[in-house]
Design a protein around this motif. Structure first.
Motif, PDB file in Angstrom:
ATOM      1  N   LYS A   1       2.704  10.844   5.171  1.00 45.35           N
ATOM      2  CA  LYS A   1       2.764  10.442   6.583  1.00 45.35           C
ATOM      3  C   LYS A   1       1.454   9.790   7.032  1.00 45.35           C
ATOM      4  O   LYS A   1       1.002   9.976   8.165  1.00 45.35           O
ATOM      5  CB  LYS A   1       3.083  11.650   7.472  1.00 45.35           C
ATOM      6  N   ILE A   2       0.852   9.053   6.120  1.00 44.56           N
ATOM      7  CA  ILE A   2      -0.397   8.370   6.439  1.00 44.56           C
ATOM      8  C   ILE A   2      -0.099   6.901   6.723  1.00 44.56           C
ATOM      9  O   ILE A   2       0.507   6.208   5.902  1.00 44.56           O
ATOM     10  CB  ILE A   2      -1.404   8.484   5.269  1.00 44.56           C
ATOM     11  N   GLU A   3      -0.518   6.452   7.881  1.00 47.56           N
ATOM     12  CA  GLU A   3      -0.327   5.047   8.216  1.00 47.56           C
ATOM     13  C   GLU A   3      -1.348   4.183   7.473  1.00 47.56           C
ATOM     14  O   GLU A   3      -2.480   4.589   7.265  1.00 47.56           O
ATOM     15  CB  GLU A   3      -0.467   4.834   9.724  1.00 47.56           C
ATOM     16  N   THR A   4      -0.902   3.021   7.095  1.00 48.28           N
ATOM     17  CA  THR A   4      -1.786   2.127   6.343  1.00 48.28           C
ATOM     18  C   THR A   4      -1.956   0.802   7.075  1.00 48.28           C
ATOM     19  O   THR A   4      -1.097   0.385   7.853  1.00 48.28           O
ATOM     20  CB  THR A   4      -1.214   1.845   4.944  1.00 48.28           C
ATOM     21  N   GLU A   5      -3.088   0.186   6.835  1.00 51.32           N
ATOM     22  CA  GLU A   5      -3.356  -1.121   7.411  1.00 51.32           C
ATOM     23  C   GLU A   5      -3.017  -2.208   6.404  1.00 51.32           C
ATOM     24  O   GLU A   5      -2.992  -1.977   5.200  1.00 51.32           O
ATOM     25  CB  GLU A   5      -4.827  -1.232   7.815  1.00 51.32           C
ATOM     26  N   TYR A   6      -2.781  -3.384   6.929  1.00 52.40           N
ATOM     27  CA  TYR A   6      -2.469  -4.522   6.073  1.00 52.40           C
ATOM     28  C   TYR A   6      -3.658  -4.852   5.173  1.00 52.40           C
ATOM     29  O   TYR A   6      -4.800  -4.862   5.613  1.00 52.40           O
ATOM     30  CB  TYR A   6      -2.116  -5.737   6.929  1.00 52.40           C
TER      31      TYR A   6
ATOM     32  N   SER B   1       0.817  -1.210   0.000  1.00 49.34           N
ATOM     33  CA  SER B   1       0.000   0.000   0.000  1.00 49.34           C
ATOM     34  C   SER B   1       0.853   1.264   0.000  1.00 49.34           C
ATOM     35  O   SER B   1       0.454   2.288  -0.537  1.00 49.34           O
ATOM     36  CB  SER B   1      -0.933   0.001   1.213  1.00 49.34           C
ATOM     37  N   GLN B   2       2.056   1.168   0.582  1.00 47.58           N
ATOM     38  CA  GLN B   2       2.917   2.357   0.621  1.00 47.58           C
ATOM     39  C   GLN B   2       3.603   2.634  -0.716  1.00 47.58           C
ATOM     40  O   GLN B   2       4.226   3.690  -0.885  1.00 47.58           O
ATOM     41  CB  GLN B   2       4.020   2.194   1.695  1.00 47.58           C
TER      42      GLN B   2
ATOM     43  N   GLU C   1       2.876   6.961   2.357  1.00 50.11           N
ATOM     44  CA  GLU C   1       4.020   7.251   3.227  1.00 50.11           C
ATOM     45  C   GLU C   1       4.567   8.655   2.977  1.00 50.11           C
ATOM     46  O   GLU C   1       5.134   9.276   3.884  1.00 50.11           O
ATOM     47  CB  GLU C   1       5.114   6.206   3.020  1.00 50.11           C
TER      48      GLU C   1
END
Length: 230
Positions: free
Chosen positions: A158-163, A147-148, A155
């Protein structure tokens, strides 16, 4: 010379008609058995085309037989999951969460260098950027980036991603895939109960259904445009 031209045109028309009946596929999209049939048809057409001493029917009849066999196999593989696995094989995951699946590569006799070449051709020089790489039944490599590393890179923001895993196909053309249900730790009764909430009382009425990793069930009925999501 005129005889050769006429025979060539007749065989050409016959082959074109047969290929149209067998379906529209690019060479790279052909299943192994479809490619074999295409090559055999080309050879069968070439023989009477080159040798005028061979009757046209000696080339046309085998071509028609191959067409019937191919259409029959395609129909069987479309209606039966078990037959599809035997005739076409199954897609193989060769990269899982950025790691090579060594056992699968050995089973497929797929060279790591060839895999890296295919990844570079798809603009993925780094295996670590790949979530899944799947070798399809027609030999093409499908790459699902992490996803990154997709076109819009979270990324960078600076957005966190879930699996994100692969959705599980549960129903295809009214046929239940119990193996995928087992993978999701679910059963047929659960699926029937979920579909029943939307007035669907028969799995055979469902053209396609899948379950994503967030637990969302997508379904589409046969001969009905659009779909639903539980």
């Amino acid at each position: 010379m005129l005889l050769i031209i006429i025979r060539t045109l007749i065989l050409y028309i016959a082959v074109v008609m047969v290929m149209r009946i067998m379906g529209k596929r690019e060479i790279g999209q052909l299943q192994p058995f479809e490619l074999v049939v295409a090559l055999m048809i080309a050879d069968l057409a070439a023989i009477p085309m080159q040798d005028t001493g061979i009757p046209l029917l000696s080339g046309i009849i085998p071509i028609i037989i191959l067409m019937v066999a191919q259409v029959g196999l395609s129909y069987v593989s479309m209606k039966s999951l078990q037959a599809r696995d035997i005739i076409c094989g199954r897609p193989s995951v060769v990269i899982d969460n950025g790691k090579l699946v060594e056992s699968e590569l050995k089973y497929l006799r797929y060279n790591v260098n060839d895999l890296l070449e295919q990844l570079r051709a798809k603009n993925f020089p780094n295996i670590a950027d790949v979530e899944f790489a799947i070798l399809e039944t027609n030999g093409q490599l499908s790459v699902i980036p992490k996803s990154q590393k997709r076109a819009l890179q979270p990324e960078d923001l600076k957005i966190e991603t879930e699996y994100e895993g692969l959705p599980l196909t549960l129903i295809v053309d009214g046929q239940l895939n119990e193996q995928n249900l087992h993978k999701a730790n679910l059963n047929k009764e659960w699926l029937i109960a979920e579909l029943g909430k939307f007035g669907i009382n028969d799995v055979k009425k469902v053209f396609f259904a899948s379950l994503d990793t967030a637990g969302n069930l997508f379904y589409q009925l046969k001969n009905v445009p659009g779909g639903g999501r539980v």
